[in-house]
Each structure stands twice: as C-alpha cells, then as structure tokens.
Design an enzyme around this catalytic site. Structure first.
Site, PDB file in Angstrom:
ATOM      1  N   HIS A  57       2.150  -9.238  -9.953  1.00 58.30           N
ATOM      2  CA  HIS A  57       2.107 -10.621  -9.459  1.00 58.30           C
ATOM      3  C   HIS A  57       2.002 -10.601  -7.943  1.00 58.30           C
ATOM      4  O   HIS A  57       2.131  -9.561  -7.303  1.00 58.30           O
ATOM      5  CB  HIS A  57       3.307 -11.427  -9.941  1.00 58.30           C
ATOM      6  CG  HIS A  57       4.647 -10.968  -9.436  1.00 58.30           C
ATOM      7  ND1 HIS A  57       5.199  -9.750  -9.770  1.00 58.30           N
ATOM      8  CD2 HIS A  57       5.559 -11.572  -8.620  1.00 58.30           C
ATOM      9  CE1 HIS A  57       6.385  -9.626  -9.199  1.00 58.30           C
ATOM     10  NE2 HIS A  57       6.626 -10.719  -8.490  1.00 58.30           N
ATOM     11  N   HIS A  59       3.705 -11.819  -5.289  1.00 53.37           N
ATOM     12  CA  HIS A  59       4.762 -11.887  -4.285  1.00 53.37           C
ATOM     13  C   HIS A  59       4.707 -10.708  -3.314  1.00 53.37           C
ATOM     14  O   HIS A  59       4.400  -9.582  -3.703  1.00 53.37           O
ATOM     15  CB  HIS A  59       6.132 -11.938  -4.962  1.00 53.37           C
ATOM     16  CG  HIS A  59       6.440 -13.267  -5.574  1.00 53.37           C
ATOM     17  ND1 HIS A  59       7.427 -13.457  -6.517  1.00 53.37           N
ATOM     18  CD2 HIS A  59       5.878 -14.498  -5.380  1.00 53.37           C
ATOM     19  CE1 HIS A  59       7.465 -14.735  -6.873  1.00 53.37           C
ATOM     20  NE2 HIS A  59       6.543 -15.377  -6.200  1.00 53.37           N
ATOM     21  N   ASP A  61       6.853  -8.837  -1.897  1.00 55.23           N
ATOM     22  CA  ASP A  61       7.644  -7.631  -2.129  1.00 55.23           C
ATOM     23  C   ASP A  61       7.050  -6.764  -3.242  1.00 55.23           C
ATOM     24  O   ASP A  61       7.614  -5.720  -3.585  1.00 55.23           O
ATOM     25  CB  ASP A  61       9.111  -7.971  -2.418  1.00 55.23           C
ATOM     26  CG  ASP A  61       9.292  -8.803  -3.675  1.00 55.23           C
ATOM     27  OD1 ASP A  61       8.388  -9.581  -4.023  1.00 55.23           O
ATOM     28  OD2 ASP A  61      10.364  -8.688  -4.308  1.00 55.23           O
ATOM     29  N   HIS A  62       5.898  -7.173  -3.758  1.00 53.36           N
ATOM     30  CA  HIS A  62       5.158  -6.362  -4.733  1.00 53.36           C
ATOM     31  C   HIS A  62       3.739  -6.033  -4.257  1.00 53.36           C
ATOM     32  O   HIS A  62       3.044  -5.260  -4.914  1.00 53.36           O
ATOM     33  CB  HIS A  62       5.090  -7.079  -6.082  1.00 53.36           C
ATOM     34  CG  HIS A  62       6.418  -7.183  -6.761  1.00 53.36           C
ATOM     35  ND1 HIS A  62       6.788  -6.404  -7.833  1.00 53.36           N
ATOM     36  CD2 HIS A  62       7.497  -7.962  -6.492  1.00 53.36           C
ATOM     37  CE1 HIS A  62       8.025  -6.706  -8.203  1.00 53.36           C
ATOM     38  NE2 HIS A  62       8.475  -7.651  -7.405  1.00 53.36           N
ATOM     39  N   HIS A 115       7.713 -16.467 -13.975  1.00 52.64           N
ATOM     40  CA  HIS A 115       8.184 -16.163 -12.626  1.00 52.64           C
ATOM     41  C   HIS A 115       7.125 -16.583 -11.614  1.00 52.64           C
ATOM     42  O   HIS A 115       7.420 -17.220 -10.602  1.00 52.64           O
ATOM     43  CB  HIS A 115       8.488 -14.678 -12.514  1.00 52.64           C
ATOM     44  CG  HIS A 115       8.981 -14.238 -11.171  1.00 52.64           C
ATOM     45  ND1 HIS A 115      10.174 -14.677 -10.629  1.00 52.64           N
ATOM     46  CD2 HIS A 115       8.444 -13.395 -10.253  1.00 52.64           C
ATOM     47  CE1 HIS A 115      10.346 -14.134  -9.436  1.00 52.64           C
ATOM     48  NE2 HIS A 115       9.311 -13.350  -9.188  1.00 52.64           N
ATOM     49  N   ASP A 134       8.588  -8.680 -12.487  1.00 50.45           N
ATOM     50  CA  ASP A 134       9.757  -9.540 -12.357  1.00 50.45           C
ATOM     51  C   ASP A 134       9.881 -10.525 -13.516  1.00 50.45           C
ATOM     52  O   ASP A 134      10.538 -11.564 -13.389  1.00 50.45           O
ATOM     53  CB  ASP A 134       9.706 -10.320 -11.040  1.00 50.45           C
ATOM     54  CG  ASP A 134       9.978  -9.451  -9.823  1.00 50.45           C
ATOM     55  OD1 ASP A 134      10.183  -8.235  -9.984  1.00 50.45           O
ATOM     56  OD2 ASP A 134       9.966  -9.986  -8.701  1.00 50.45           O
ATOM     57  N   HIS A 172      12.985  -4.669  -9.995  1.00 52.00           N
ATOM     58  CA  HIS A 172      14.219  -4.691  -9.204  1.00 52.00           C
ATOM     59  C   HIS A 172      15.375  -4.163 -10.038  1.00 52.00           C
ATOM     60  O   HIS A 172      15.347  -4.196 -11.261  1.00 52.00           O
ATOM     61  CB  HIS A 172      14.557  -6.123  -8.755  1.00 52.00           C
ATOM     62  CG  HIS A 172      13.532  -6.752  -7.873  1.00 52.00           C
ATOM     63  ND1 HIS A 172      13.562  -6.653  -6.500  1.00 52.00           N
ATOM     64  CD2 HIS A 172      12.434  -7.487  -8.176  1.00 52.00           C
ATOM     65  CE1 HIS A 172      12.530  -7.318  -5.988  1.00 52.00           C
ATOM     66  NE2 HIS A 172      11.832  -7.822  -6.992  1.00 52.00           N
TER      67      HIS A 172
END
Length: 256
Positions: A57, A59, A61-62, A115, A134, A172
C-alpha cells in the site's frame, strides 16, 4: 521448486522489513520498502541482489525507500493498481488474482482494502506464506484509514480463509499491545492467554513475535473472531452481523 528463503529484520521505529530470495535463480524481492538503508544492509548481509519490490500500500512507512533502492539496483516495483497514482516509481500495477513471480516462486495477489483503499497482500501458496502489510497484524488489524468496517471485514475474511498453516508476515510488530487489548474483549480465551504469555517473554528478551500463522490468528485474534460468543456477549452484540461485531472491536481498539 527451490524453497524461498525469507529474512525478516527491524526497520524504522516498529516496521519489519522482509526479503524473499529464490536460491535457484538469485531473484530477491523486498516486501515494501520502509527505508533504503536497512534493506541495503540486509541485502549485503545475505549476499543477495534486489530484483523486485512488492508494495502492499501507498503509506510512506512502506514506500519511502523505493526511489533509492530502484536507483541503486534497477529493481522492478509492483504495487496495487488502485493506488498507482500514490506510489512513485511503480512499474507494474497489480490487482485481484494477478500473479507476481519472484524467480520460480509465484504469488497470488489478494486485494485487501480497508486500511487503505487499494491495499493488496501477496500469497505464495506453494510456500505457504502470505505478506499482509497493514491489513492483518499478530492479534490485531490495521486501522480503517481509507475504508469502512464491512470492507475490512471482507478483506480479513479472505485472509482467514487461507490454510491454517500459512505463515503470516506483517508490516509492524504490535503483538504485545494487541494482546493486552484482546484480553479485554475475550479474557477467557485460553489460546489468547497462552499467546499473551509467550509474547511477554519475547518482548522481555527482545525477540519478535512474528511471523504468526493463520491458524494462530484464528484462535487468538479478536478481529478475526467476531463469531466468538464471549466477544459478542461482552460487547452486547449477540447474534448481530459479524461485520457489526468487528466494527465495535475496532472502535474499542481505537480508543484503548
């Protein structure tokens, strides 16, 4: 077919990076790209060369490491078609039931929105492993940032239907906190009690509690257990639709 080698390592504050490697062909994929440095370090440690990035996805942090990794390695970046405009450097757009190959290993793309609007998971049936980003966490699930409860419940139900022995790699490590919450909605669940004790020991020793398995999550994860009579009773939602029960569990976790 050679068995995939899987290497998991911490990155950022609480992300986990994962590399998957086909020893027959040398192909190596990173599951998402939280940041370039730790991924390059892991590649160097293992002596592998990056060929692909499988993005779950959009985001940051990915995806933050995609640009640097692509520039350095020339890797091919796969990611959800429904988020194509949000992922810089995307080469191949994927959707439900598409196949992505890492060397001789084939992954089936499963759309798991909730998400984010276009989140996907990558399931390698011959390897009995799924990379869920996530959507699903150990004893938890992702926040409903771009979707609603019925959408996320459908996505989680797809994952819950995979064979119970399937190994689950998440984006995570929140297992300890997730166990503490789960015990508030299903305190008499013996499997959950045992999992919480195991995780507390892992946390104390600095060990991850990932990967998990589909079977373990079906036994312990309240977000997959909306049919549990204990959960329904504690929420005052006996006999209600499962996505309604799920929605209340998610609401309570958001305020836990």
């Amino acid at each position: 077919m050679a068995k995939l080698e899987i290497f998991q390592f911490p990155t950022r504050a609480d992300n986990y990076g994962v590399l998957i490697h086909d020893p027959e062909t040398g192909a190596t994929a990173s599951i998402d790209a939280p940041e370039a440095g730790p991924i390059l370090g892991a590649l160097d440690q293992k002596g592998w060369s990056l060929t692909d990035i499988l993005v779950t996805h959009h985001h940051g942090d990915h995806t933050a490491g995609i640009g640097a990794l692509k520039s350095k390695t020339g890797c091919t970046v796969y990611g959800p078609a429904r988020e194509a405009g949000l992922i810089a450097g995307l080469d191949v757009e994927v959707k439900e039931d598409d196949t992505v190959s890492v060397g001789h290993a084939d992954a089936m793309v499963i759309e798991t929105p909730g998400h984010t609007r276009g989140h996907v998971s990558y399931y390698f049936p011959e390897e009995s492993v799924v990379f869920v980003g996530d959507t699903l966490f150990s004893v938890g699930c992702g926040k409903l940032l771009e979707g609603d409860a019925p959408t996320m419940w459908r996505s989680l139900s797809k994952l819950a239907g995979l064979p119970p022995e399937t190994a689950v790699y998440c984006g995570h490590e929140y297992t300890g906190a997730n166990c503490r919450f789960a015990l508030t909605v299903e305190p008499d669940n013996k499997a959950l009690q045992a999992r919480a004790a195991e995780v507390a020991g892992n946390d104390a020793a600095g060990r991850p509690s990932l990967p998990t398995t589909i079977g373990q999550e079906l036994a312990t994860n309240p977000f997959l257990r909306a049919s549990s009579p204990e959960i329904q009773a504690r929420l005052g939602l006996e006999g209600q639709p499962l996505d309604t029960v799920f929605a209340e569990v998610r609401r309570r976790k958001d305020h836990f």
